[in-house]
Design a protein around this motif. Structure first.
Motif, PDB file in Angstrom:
ATOM      1  N   LEU A  53       0.816  -1.224   0.000  1.00  0.00           N
ATOM      2  CA  LEU A  53       0.000   0.000   0.000  1.00  0.00           C
ATOM      3  C   LEU A  53       0.844   1.265   0.000  1.00  0.00           C
ATOM      4  N   GLN A  54       2.087   1.161   0.372  1.00  0.00           N
ATOM      5  CA  GLN A  54       2.942   2.345   0.415  1.00  0.00           C
ATOM      6  C   GLN A  54       3.385   2.800  -0.964  1.00  0.00           C
ATOM      7  N   ARG A  55       3.153   1.970  -1.969  1.00  0.00           N
ATOM      8  CA  ARG A  55       3.495   2.367  -3.338  1.00  0.00           C
ATOM      9  C   ARG A  55       2.247   2.947  -3.987  1.00  0.00           C
ATOM     10  N   SER A  56       2.281   4.236  -4.282  1.00  0.00           N
ATOM     11  CA  SER A  56       1.084   4.909  -4.784  1.00  0.00           C
ATOM     12  C   SER A  56       0.663   4.429  -6.165  1.00  0.00           C
ATOM     13  N   ASP A  57       1.581   3.819  -6.922  1.00  0.00           N
ATOM     14  CA  ASP A  57       1.200   3.335  -8.247  1.00  0.00           C
ATOM     15  C   ASP A  57       0.293   2.109  -8.163  1.00  0.00           C
ATOM     16  N   GLU A  58       0.317   1.407  -7.033  1.00  0.00           N
ATOM     17  CA  GLU A  58      -0.535   0.228  -6.878  1.00  0.00           C
ATOM     18  C   GLU A  58      -1.912   0.575  -6.343  1.00  0.00           C
ATOM     19  N   SER A  59      -1.993   1.618  -5.573  1.00  0.00           N
ATOM     20  CA  SER A  59      -3.261   2.038  -4.989  1.00  0.00           C
ATOM     21  C   SER A  59      -3.444   3.525  -5.249  1.00  0.00           C
ATOM     22  N   PRO A  60      -4.133   3.868  -6.327  1.00  0.00           N
ATOM     23  CA  PRO A  60      -4.215   5.273  -6.742  1.00  0.00           C
ATOM     24  C   PRO A  60      -4.843   6.203  -5.710  1.00  0.00           C
ATOM     25  N   TYR A  61      -5.640   5.690  -4.779  1.00  0.00           N
ATOM     26  CA  TYR A  61      -6.249   6.577  -3.797  1.00  0.00           C
ATOM     27  C   TYR A  61      -5.266   6.972  -2.706  1.00  0.00           C
ATOM     28  N   LEU A  62      -4.123   6.322  -2.652  1.00  0.00           N
ATOM     29  CA  LEU A  62      -3.115   6.691  -1.665  1.00  0.00           C
ATOM     30  C   LEU A  62      -2.161   7.694  -2.291  1.00  0.00           C
ATOM     31  N   ILE A  63      -2.296   8.923  -1.900  1.00  0.00           N
ATOM     32  CA  ILE A  63      -1.438   9.967  -2.446  1.00  0.00           C
ATOM     33  C   ILE A  63      -0.192  10.097  -1.576  1.00  0.00           C
ATOM     34  N   THR A  64       0.829  10.713  -2.116  1.00  0.00           N
ATOM     35  CA  THR A  64       2.068  10.839  -1.343  1.00  0.00           C
ATOM     36  C   THR A  64       1.984  11.952  -0.312  1.00  0.00           C
ATOM     37  N   LYS A  65       1.144  12.951  -0.542  1.00  0.00           N
ATOM     38  CA  LYS A  65       1.008  14.043   0.418  1.00  0.00           C
ATOM     39  C   LYS A  65      -0.401  14.013   1.008  1.00  0.00           C
ATOM     40  N   PRO A  66      -0.500  13.774   2.322  1.00  0.00           N
ATOM     41  CA  PRO A  66      -1.828  13.731   2.939  1.00  0.00           C
ATOM     42  C   PRO A  66      -2.534  15.070   2.832  1.00  0.00           C
ATOM     43  N   HIS A  67      -3.837  15.026   2.773  1.00  0.00           N
ATOM     44  CA  HIS A  67      -4.626  16.240   2.746  1.00  0.00           C
ATOM     45  C   HIS A  67      -5.840  16.048   3.644  1.00  0.00           C
ATOM     46  N   GLN A  68      -6.473  17.133   3.964  1.00  0.00           N
ATOM     47  CA  GLN A  68      -7.664  17.073   4.795  1.00  0.00           C
ATOM     48  C   GLN A  68      -8.836  16.692   3.906  1.00  0.00           C
ATOM     49  N   ALA A  69      -9.457  15.575   4.182  1.00  0.00           N
ATOM     50  CA  ALA A  69     -10.596  15.136   3.389  1.00  0.00           C
ATOM     51  C   ALA A  69     -11.573  14.384   4.280  1.00  0.00           C
ATOM     52  N   MET A  70     -12.819  14.716   4.149  1.00  0.00           N
ATOM     53  CA  MET A  70     -13.842  14.025   4.923  1.00  0.00           C
ATOM     54  C   MET A  70     -14.090  12.656   4.316  1.00  0.00           C
ATOM     55  N   ARG A  71     -14.239  11.657   5.148  1.00  0.00           N
ATOM     56  CA  ARG A  71     -14.459  10.287   4.702  1.00  0.00           C
ATOM     57  C   ARG A  71     -15.946   9.983   4.725  1.00  0.00           C
ATOM     58  N   ILE A  72     -16.482   9.594   3.591  1.00  0.00           N
ATOM     59  CA  ILE A  72     -17.868   9.144   3.504  1.00  0.00           C
ATOM     60  C   ILE A  72     -17.829   7.619   3.449  1.00  0.00           C
ATOM     61  N   PHE A  73     -18.525   6.979   4.360  1.00  0.00           N
ATOM     62  CA  PHE A  73     -18.518   5.528   4.443  1.00  0.00           C
ATOM     63  C   PHE A  73     -19.635   4.932   3.602  1.00  0.00           C
ATOM     64  N   MET A  80     -19.759  -2.878   8.635  1.00  0.00           N
ATOM     65  CA  MET A  80     -18.526  -3.453   9.183  1.00  0.00           C
ATOM     66  C   MET A  80     -18.053  -2.653  10.406  1.00  0.00           C
ATOM     67  N   LEU A  81     -18.178  -1.318  10.335  1.00  0.00           N
ATOM     68  CA  LEU A  81     -17.710  -0.432  11.407  1.00  0.00           C
ATOM     69  C   LEU A  81     -18.904   0.288  12.028  1.00  0.00           C
ATOM     70  N   ASN A  82     -19.157   0.026  13.279  1.00  0.00           N
ATOM     71  CA  ASN A  82     -20.279   0.700  13.917  1.00  0.00           C
ATOM     72  C   ASN A  82     -19.945   2.181  14.156  1.00  0.00           C
ATOM     73  N   VAL A  83     -20.888   2.909  14.709  1.00  0.00           N
ATOM     74  CA  VAL A  83     -20.729   4.353  14.928  1.00  0.00           C
ATOM     75  C   VAL A  83     -19.521   4.629  15.824  1.00  0.00           C
ATOM     76  N   GLU A  84     -19.324   3.802  16.829  1.00  0.00           N
ATOM     77  CA  GLU A  84     -18.195   3.988  17.742  1.00  0.00           C
ATOM     78  C   GLU A  84     -16.860   3.893  16.990  1.00  0.00           C
ATOM     79  N   CYS A  85     -16.736   2.922  16.098  1.00  0.00           N
ATOM     80  CA  CYS A  85     -15.502   2.757  15.319  1.00  0.00           C
ATOM     81  C   CYS A  85     -15.298   3.923  14.347  1.00  0.00           C
ATOM     82  N   ARG A  86     -16.348   4.305  13.663  1.00  0.00           N
ATOM     83  CA  ARG A  86     -16.225   5.431  12.723  1.00  0.00           C
ATOM     84  C   ARG A  86     -15.877   6.718  13.468  1.00  0.00           C
TER      85      ARG A  86
END
Length: 157
Positions: A53-73, A80-86
Motif C-alpha cells: 500500500l505504500q506504493r502509490s502506483d498500486e493504490s491510486p487513492y493513496l497519495i504521497t502528500k496527505p490532505h484534509q478530506a472528509m471520509r464518507i462511508f 462493518m464499522l459501527n458508529v463507535e468505530c467510525r
C-alpha cells in the motif's frame, strides 16, 4: 486470520531479533503455535498487501502528500464499522494520529480482514499495525500505543 496477525505483531514488534526471517520458518513457527495453514497464508498475504500500500502506483487513492478530506462511508463499511468505530477514526484524524492516507490504508486493511463486523479493539490494533509499517509515523504510532495501553486514571466530565 486476525489472531495470527496479533500473534505476529505482539511477538515481533519489539523484538531485537531479525524480523526478516524466511517465510517457511515463520509458517512453521505459526503451525507449531497451533494456527491453521490456510489462515497463516491469508495473514502473510494481508501483511504483504499492507507493505504494498505504500506504493502509490498500486493504490491510486493513496497519495504521497496527505490532505484534509472528509471520509464518507459506504453502506457495507457502515455495517462493518459501527458508529463507535467510525467516530474513533474521526477522532484519530482530529488529533493527527492518522491522516487521509493512513486512514485509507486502515480502511483497506480492515476490508481485507474479511470480517462482517470489526470491534473497536480490532480497529485500534489495525491502526497500530498500519502506523508501524508507514515510515515517518513514529510519533503517531507512539500516540496510538498510548491510546491502546494507557487506561484513563479518572473519569472525564
Amino acid at each position: 486470520m486476525f489472531d495470527i496477525l496479533m500473534y505476529l505483531f505482539e511477538n515481533y514488534i519489539h523484538s531485537e531479533a531479525d524480523i526478516y526471517i524466511e517465510e517457511n520458518e515463520l509458517t512453521d513457527e505459526l503451525l507449531r503455535a497451533g494456527f491453521n495453514k490456510a489462515e497463516i497464508f491469508k495473514a502473510l498475504n494481508w501483511l504483504e498487501q499492507l507493505a504494498d500500500l505504500q506504493r502509490s502506483d498500486e493504490s491510486p487513492y493513496l497519495i504521497t502528500k496527505p490532505h484534509q478530506a472528509m471520509r464518507i462511508f459506504t453502506d457495507s463499511e457502515c455495517k462493518m464499522l459501527n458508529v463507535e468505530c467510525r467516530g474513533f477514526l474521526m477522532f484519530l484524524e482530529q488529533i493527527r494520529v492518522v491522516n487521509s492516507v493512513t486512514r485509507e490504508m486502515v480502511m483497506d486493511r480492515l476490508a481485507a480482514l474479511d470480517k462482517p463486523y470489526i470491534s473497536l479493539d480490532d480497529l485500534k490494533w489495525v491502526v497500530l499495525m498500519v502506523l508501524f509499517n508507514v515510515p515517518g509515523s513514529e510519533e503517531a504510532y507512539e500516540q496510538m500505543e498510548d491510546l491502546i495501553f494507557d487506561e484513563p486514571t479518572e473519569l472525564l466530565h
